[in-house]
Enzyme design. Structure first.
Site, PDB file in Angstrom:
ATOM      1  N   ARG A  60      25.269 -24.802  -1.356  1.00  0.00           N
ATOM      2  CA  ARG A  60      25.237 -23.175  -1.143  1.00  0.00           C
ATOM      3  C   ARG A  60      24.224 -22.383  -0.135  1.00  0.00           C
ATOM      4  O   ARG A  60      24.612 -21.500   0.562  1.00  0.00           O
ATOM      5  CB  ARG A  60      25.661 -21.906  -2.457  1.00  0.00           C
ATOM      6  N   TYR A 113      40.924  -1.756   9.756  1.00  0.00           N
ATOM      7  CA  TYR A 113      41.515  -3.044   8.738  1.00  0.00           C
ATOM      8  C   TYR A 113      41.532  -2.076   7.163  1.00  0.00           C
ATOM      9  O   TYR A 113      40.609  -2.051   6.641  1.00  0.00           O
ATOM     10  CB  TYR A 113      41.196  -4.704   8.754  1.00  0.00           C
ATOM     11  N   ASP A 186      33.432  -5.503  14.492  1.00  0.00           N
ATOM     12  CA  ASP A 186      34.687  -5.887  14.649  1.00  0.00           C
ATOM     13  C   ASP A 186      35.199  -6.661  15.175  1.00  0.00           C
ATOM     14  O   ASP A 186      35.752  -5.701  15.615  1.00  0.00           O
ATOM     15  CB  ASP A 186      35.575  -5.545  13.351  1.00  0.00           C
ATOM     16  N   LYS A 211      41.573 -16.031  11.411  1.00  0.00           N
ATOM     17  CA  LYS A 211      42.377 -15.479  12.367  1.00  0.00           C
ATOM     18  C   LYS A 211      42.104 -15.914  13.798  1.00  0.00           C
ATOM     19  O   LYS A 211      41.989 -17.308  13.944  1.00  0.00           O
ATOM     20  CB  LYS A 211      42.094 -14.275  12.896  1.00  0.00           C
TER      21      LYS A 211
HETATM   22  C1  PYR Z   1      44.884  -8.762   8.126  1.00  0.00           C
HETATM   23  O1  PYR Z   1      46.026  -8.940   8.742  1.00  0.00           O
HETATM   24  O2  PYR Z   1      45.207  -7.563   9.307  1.00  0.00           O
HETATM   25  C2  PYR Z   1      44.396  -9.354   7.804  1.00  0.00           C
HETATM   26  O3  PYR Z   1      43.518  -9.400   8.053  1.00  0.00           O
HETATM   27  C3  PYR Z   1      44.592  -9.933   6.160  1.00  0.00           C
END
Ligand code: PYR
Length: 392
Positions: A60, A113, A186, A211
């Site tokens: 951890r 988001y 972000d 992503k």
């Molecule tokens: C999106 O698809 O915007 C996500 O972060 C799940």
């Protein structure tokens, strides 16, 4: 912080592809394995009571596979410290909780988001954090807000999710600094290949590594990158205290993905530009949102701020309204109807009914006729053919 014994390549003049492949990566000292192993262990033998080997005691707190990914990501970003998490939201949560105390304020854009908004509005606000929403792309609105109240953080998504709005990171950071506010970017949609927020004046960068960094839709993860050592210590303390760390296998998948990030992102961007141009001339389309198009309100800033392309995300409003958007998204054959983005395969979704459901009824509500496309790295003609048949 624990560092491996090898060079991190963080401060070299080597190119981004070289850093992505070599930073944090050392052949295993026992076997010579070229690729950093998945250290699937919860704990580490100590040589004597409290005598850890290279600082490793419990996974951890620290794990060698995670360390390798963190060093690789820091080097690719050109930042001093990267710390990875079990998800993008876990990364955001720890960054915020490391600093904010009840009574502090956060300013966010009106197009972020849905999960980020939900975390702030439903978890941090009840805990006593003030949250205000502005059109972050409009310097007049940002200035007025910053002058009216002290904000600890100004939260920027650029390109934003789902409308691909563009914020000038350098100008916004310069403005925020005048008021003692720190800018967090972000950078998930741009990836560390196309955009470098820390170099443009941001204080911290966050990623959903799920992503583009992971890149194959097979891992959920997140990361924070900062230059401030004291902040690094606070984040590591919170990370260890709360424990939302990636498993060694998750860190390994992120590490493998990051090695090919540049190649993939350039292809995602090239495909997306071709498709955005094609969509713009289509009779079924009301409006295309893609920062690479001259029609996009943020195009000039994006052309200055993004390097090598405009990313793989396109949003498109359909002329037939919400019903047309749902029908279209359910009719593709190569594009898969699914949330998320940034994988090699193309995805399609309706934000109002899927990723952004949690902003319904708020000032962040997204158009019901909006379809979001995550353009993959397939052959672009096949992708256009699939969209064409879905319009029929
Ligand atoms: C999106 O698809 O915007 C996500 O972060 C799940």
């Amino acid at each position: 912080m624990i560092t491996n014994t090898h060079e991190t390549l963080q401060n070299t003049t080597l190119g981004v592809a070289t850093r992505a492949i070599h930073a944090g990566q050392t052949p295993d000292p026992t076997t010579g394995a070229v690729v950093t192993p998945i250290f699937m262990t919860s704990t580490f033998k100590q040589d004597g009571v409290g005598e850890m080997r290279n600082g490793y005691d419990y996974s951890r707190s620290v794990n060698p596979t995670r360390t390798a990914f963190d060093e690789q990501l820091a080097a690719v970003e050109g930042g001093a410290y990267a710390m990875s998490f079990a998800s993008g939201l876990a990364a955001i949560d720890v960054l915020l909780r490391s600093t904010l105390r009840p009574g502090d304020n956060v300013l966010i854009g009106n197009d972020v988001y849905g999960g980020t908004y939900r975390l702030l509005a439903k978890v941090f606000v009840p805990w006593g954090i003030g949250l205000d929403v502005v059109d972050i792309t409009d310097p007049a609105q940002v200035s007025a807000a910053l002058a009216a109240k002290h904000y600890t953080y100004l939260w920027v998504e650029t390109p934003s999710n789902p409308l691909l709005n563009i914020t000038d990171i350098a100008a916004t950071s310069a403005l925020a600094h005048q008021y003692g506010t720190k800018v967090v970017v972000d950078n998930t949609f741009a990836s560390p290949i196309l955009q470098h927020p820390l170099a443009d004046g941001a204080y911290a960068v966050v990623y959903s590594t799920t992503k583009y960094i992971g890149g194959h839709s097979d891992v959920v993860g997140g990361a924070v990158v900062v230059n401030d050592e004291a902040m690094r210590d606070r984040i590591e303390f919170m990370q260890n205290s709360a424990g939302a760390v990636p498993s060694p296998f998750d860190a390994w998948l992120d590490m493998r993905g990051l090695k090919t990030l540049e190649l993939r992102v350039l292809r995602h961007s090239e495909n997306a530009m071709t498709i955005a141009q094609w969509l713009e001339g289509h009779s079924g389309v009301e409006r295309v949102w893609y920062p690479g198009l001259e029609s996009h309100p943020g195009h000039e800033i994006a052309a200055r701020q993004m390097h090598g392309g405009f990313g793989g995300m396109i949003s498109v409003q359909l002329s037939g309204g919400a019903e047309a958007a749902r029908r279209f998204a359910a009719s593709t054959e190569i594009f898969t109807l699914a949330e998320s983005l940034g994988g090699v395969e193309s995805l399609i979704e309706v934000p109002a009914a899927m990723t952004h459901m949690s902003v319904a009824g708020t000032t962040l509500e997204v158009p019901a006729n909006l379809v979001r496309l995550s353009i993959g790295i397939e052959d672009v003609d096949d992708l256009i053919g699939d969209l064409e048949q879905a319009f029929a």
